[in-house]
Design an enzyme around this catalytic site. Structure first.
Site, PDB file in Angstrom:
ATOM      1  N   ARG A  27      -0.825  16.308  13.600  1.00  0.00           N
ATOM      2  CA  ARG A  27       0.114  15.558  12.751  1.00  0.00           C
ATOM      3  C   ARG A  27       0.513  16.268  11.453  1.00  0.00           C
ATOM      4  NH1 ARG A  27      -4.755  12.735  12.581  1.00  0.00           N
ATOM      5  NH2 ARG A  27      -5.893  12.908  10.610  1.00  0.00           N
ATOM      6  N   ASP A  28       1.475  15.668  10.790  1.00  0.00           N
ATOM      7  CA  ASP A  28       1.932  15.987   9.435  1.00  0.00           C
ATOM      8  C   ASP A  28       2.788  17.256   9.362  1.00  0.00           C
ATOM      9  OD1 ASP A  28       0.325  13.807   8.901  1.00  0.00           O
ATOM     10  OD2 ASP A  28      -1.340  14.982   8.096  1.00  0.00           O
ATOM     11  N   ASN A  60       0.153   5.648   0.506  1.00  0.00           N
ATOM     12  CA  ASN A  60      -0.659   6.873   0.480  1.00  0.00           C
ATOM     13  C   ASN A  60       0.249   8.096   0.365  1.00  0.00           C
ATOM     14  OD1 ASN A  60      -0.835   5.739   3.410  1.00  0.00           O
ATOM     15  ND2 ASN A  60      -1.523   7.792   3.816  1.00  0.00           N
ATOM     16  N   ASP A  61       0.178   9.053   1.250  1.00  0.00           N
ATOM     17  CA  ASP A  61       0.781  10.379   1.019  1.00  0.00           C
ATOM     18  C   ASP A  61       2.251  10.380   0.568  1.00  0.00           C
ATOM     19  OD1 ASP A  61      -1.465  10.508   2.580  1.00  0.00           O
ATOM     20  OD2 ASP A  61      -0.542  11.601   4.208  1.00  0.00           O
ATOM     21  N   PHE A  65       3.853   8.336  10.651  1.00  0.00           N
ATOM     22  CA  PHE A  65       2.914   9.059   9.789  1.00  0.00           C
ATOM     23  C   PHE A  65       3.639  10.108   8.946  1.00  0.00           C
ATOM     24  CE2 PHE A  65      -1.611   8.508  11.810  1.00  0.00           C
ATOM     25  CZ  PHE A  65      -1.560   7.154  11.525  1.00  0.00           C
ATOM     26  N   SER A  66       2.840  10.873   8.221  1.00  0.00           N
ATOM     27  CA  SER A  66       3.385  11.796   7.218  1.00  0.00           C
ATOM     28  C   SER A  66       4.274  12.878   7.794  1.00  0.00           C
ATOM     29  CB  SER A  66       2.240  12.446   6.448  1.00  0.00           C
ATOM     30  OG  SER A  66       1.768  11.527   5.508  1.00  0.00           O
ATOM     31  N   TRP A 123       0.831  -1.220   0.000  1.00  0.00           N
ATOM     32  CA  TRP A 123       0.000   0.000   0.000  1.00  0.00           C
ATOM     33  C   TRP A 123       0.855   1.256   0.000  1.00  0.00           C
ATOM     34  CZ3 TRP A 123      -5.046   2.009   0.670  1.00  0.00           C
ATOM     35  CH2 TRP A 123      -5.129   3.259   1.276  1.00  0.00           C
ATOM     36  N   TRP A 178      -4.135  -0.195   4.093  1.00  0.00           N
ATOM     37  CA  TRP A 178      -3.463   0.669   5.072  1.00  0.00           C
ATOM     38  C   TRP A 178      -3.192  -0.110   6.353  1.00  0.00           C
ATOM     39  CZ3 TRP A 178      -4.279   2.899   9.930  1.00  0.00           C
ATOM     40  CH2 TRP A 178      -3.533   4.051  10.220  1.00  0.00           C
TER      41      TRP A 178
HETATM   42  C1  FRU Z   1      -3.414  11.772   5.097  1.00  0.00           C
HETATM   43  C2  FRU Z   1      -3.048  11.029   6.355  1.00  0.00           C
HETATM   44  C3  FRU Z   1      -2.159  11.881   7.237  1.00  0.00           C
HETATM   45  C4  FRU Z   1      -1.437  10.859   8.067  1.00  0.00           C
HETATM   46  C5  FRU Z   1      -1.248   9.725   7.094  1.00  0.00           C
HETATM   47  C6  FRU Z   1      -1.337   8.370   7.714  1.00  0.00           C
HETATM   48  O1  FRU Z   1      -3.680  10.971   4.025  1.00  0.00           O
HETATM   49  O2  FRU Z   1      -4.195  10.613   7.050  1.00  0.00           O
HETATM   50  O3  FRU Z   1      -2.851  12.852   7.982  1.00  0.00           O
HETATM   51  O4  FRU Z   1      -0.231  11.335   8.558  1.00  0.00           O
HETATM   52  O5  FRU Z   1      -2.249   9.866   6.100  1.00  0.00           O
HETATM   53  O6  FRU Z   1      -1.008   7.380   6.806  1.00  0.00           O
END
Ligand code: FRU
Length: 494
Positions: A161-162, A37-38, A97-98, A35, A62
């Site tokens: 976060r992020d 994502n970001d 996480f991101s 998988w 995920w």
């Molecule tokens: C956005 C998100 C972020 C987080 C990450 C987790 O797509 O939800 O806020 O850090 O993905 O995978």
């Protein structure tokens, strides 16, 4: 972290054996298996562009987040790198996480700022997650050491976060998303003089929409004399053609000076009008361009490739961002992407007759279309491209609709996966479309990037064609070129 990384590599190698490539992108970054994502940690370090990404190497859904990694000297040709981060300390027990990456002043080390995530009840999301800002350090962009907690989670905040970090003059700045105790979506700003000790500066932005409870992946960056704040607001409601995705991205443009408040100059605008564009992050290239990658995927609606193909999620092509005259983000594929073209067929000017369908070619291998239309002389209801069209008639439909005055992507007859129509309002005497068709996605750039639509598209089996069709009138094509595109990968995966 060595042990955790070795286990993750073994898992993803095993998944790769099961990977199916009918929808696997040819010219978009995707995980080797598992998988994605970001996009995370975008930067230029030691002569290479580094692209990290949220990654679950154990399956195509995920799960505990790792950071996958690819690198490139030119943003065109990419090499796989080992997985960079795995959960390995108490603070990131359930996921890294991101976050973002910056190069230290000496140019010799890379710092990744990311969010450590732990389920509060130790098992799952029922009681929420404890989120803290972390740092890790690397000398080569490949292996990371010294994970450290930088900013602890304030009591009671469920989303925190992020981090996106950058430097101006002698100060380092960090923004990240938070949900206030009143459940409002906010961006918090911290500063540091040494990259280690961070001080709360202010709440830089609160989304005026009371439905919005969190702003994911905020990115604050300058374009000209303005600042763009781009983010993923959670909790928006659909409004006409806007905000139709549960996970959608937008931005506001404003003025900002260090030590001051952000002064918002525009309303919230959509970053992309397609089905799948989320969590974009930008970097500044050495020649001063602002380049974004976004994530094409979904958290809630299963992606067709998750079922049997052992992978899911891809990034968009890299897009150069500039600011248009009315403070709109203009988003164009970076110029370097023309290096992917292996073969070009130019059709020049022609007319598509009433109710005629012109077969333009096969899109199995990855195709880019550059087309211009004289809409003032077009009488067809639609300028319609049928892409990913298979013998059974399934296809993804996209183009210009003169009835509604929109450019659209219509997946109601797409072979597999999520359906629905997305569209951006458009009227004009002429129209330029640049369309990237990969094995499992389409990206449409309208009038040199005034608007974009990015959508996953999972066709049925067999040969896939691209066609242009008219309805009840003629289409005046000013020019049309079809470029075959080659793979971005420098070495085969298997
Ligand atoms: C956005 C998100 C972020 C987080 C990450 C987790 O797509 O939800 O806020 O850090 O993905 O995978």
């Amino acid at each position: 972290m060595k042990e955790q990384l070795a286990a993750a590599e073994a898992a993803v190698a095993e998944l790769l054996q099961k990977r199916q490539d009918r929808w696997y992108p040819k010219f978009h970054i995707a995980p080797i298996a598992g998988w994605l994502n970001d996009p995370n940690g975008l930067c230029y370090f030691q002569g290479e562009y580094q692209v990290y990404f949220q990654h679950h190497p154990y399956s195509s859904v995920w799960g505990p987040m790792h950071w996958g990694h690819v690198a490139s000297v030119d943003l065109v040709n990419w090499a796989r790198r080992p997985i960079a981060l795995a959960p390995s300390v108490e603070e990131d027990r359930d996921g890294a996480f991101s976050g973002s990456a910056v190069v230290t002043d000496s140019g010799e080390t890379l710092r990744i700022y990311y969010t450590g995530h732990r389920w509060r009840n130790g098992v799952g999301e029922e009681e929420g997650s404890l989120q803290v800002q972390m740092v890790a350090t690397s000398d080569d962009g490949i292996s990371f050491r010294d994970k450290k907690l930088l900013i602890d989670s304030p009591e009671g905040l469920l989303h925190f976060r992020d981090p996106k970090v950058w430097k101006m003059d002698d100060t380092w700045y960090m923004v990240f998303g938070a949900s206030s105790l009143e459940n409002r979506g906010q961006v918090w700003l911290y500063t540091s003089s040494d990259m280690e000790n961070w001080t709360f500066d202010r709440i830089l932005f609160e989304d005026p929409d009371p439905n919005v409870f969190m702003l994911e992946c905020p990115d604050l960056f300058p374009l000209g004399d303005k600042w763009v704040l781009q983010y993923g607001p959670m909790g928006t409601r659909p409004s006409g053609y806007g905000s139709r995705n549960v996970y959608g991205t937008g931005y506001v443009v404003g003025k900002w000076e260090p030590g001051e408040d952000f002064v918002q100059l525009t309303d919230y605008k959509m970053s992309d009008w397609g089905h799948n564009y989320y969590a974009p992050q930008t970097l500044e290239t050495p020649d001063g361009r602002r380049v974004a990658f976004g994530w094409m995927g979904d958290f809630l609606i299963p992606l067709a490739s998750q079922k049997e193909d052992a992978w899911s999620g891809q990034l968009t092509v890299p897009r150069r961002l500039t600011l248009g005259s009315s403070m709109d983000l203009v988003s164009q594929p970076i110029a370097e992407l023309s290096q992917l073209r292996t073969d070009t067929v130019g059709l020049g000017a022609f007319t598509v007759d009433v109710n005629e369908t012109v077969v333009l070619g096969e899109d199995l291998g990855g195709v880019e279309i550059e087309a211009e239309f004289d809409l003032a002389s077009t009488t067809s209801d639609r300028v319609g491209f049928l892409v990913h069209k298979t013998e059974d008639g399934a296809h993804t439909f996209l183009g210009y609709d003169d009835l509604s005055g929109t450019v659209f992507i219509d997946r109601r007859l797409t072979g597999n996966g999520d359906r629905g129509v997305r569209a951006v309002p458009y009227r004009g005497d002429t129209l330029k479309l640049r369309i990237f068709i990969d094995r499992g996605s389409v990206e449409v750039f309208v009038n040199d990037g005034e608007a974009t639509l990015s959508s996953l598209s999972f066709p049925n089996g067999g040969p896939r064609t691209v066609e242009l069709s008219s309805e009840g009138g003629t289409i005046a094509v000013t020019s049309l070129k079809l470029h075959s595109l080659r793979s971005i990968w420098m070495a085969p995966d298997k």
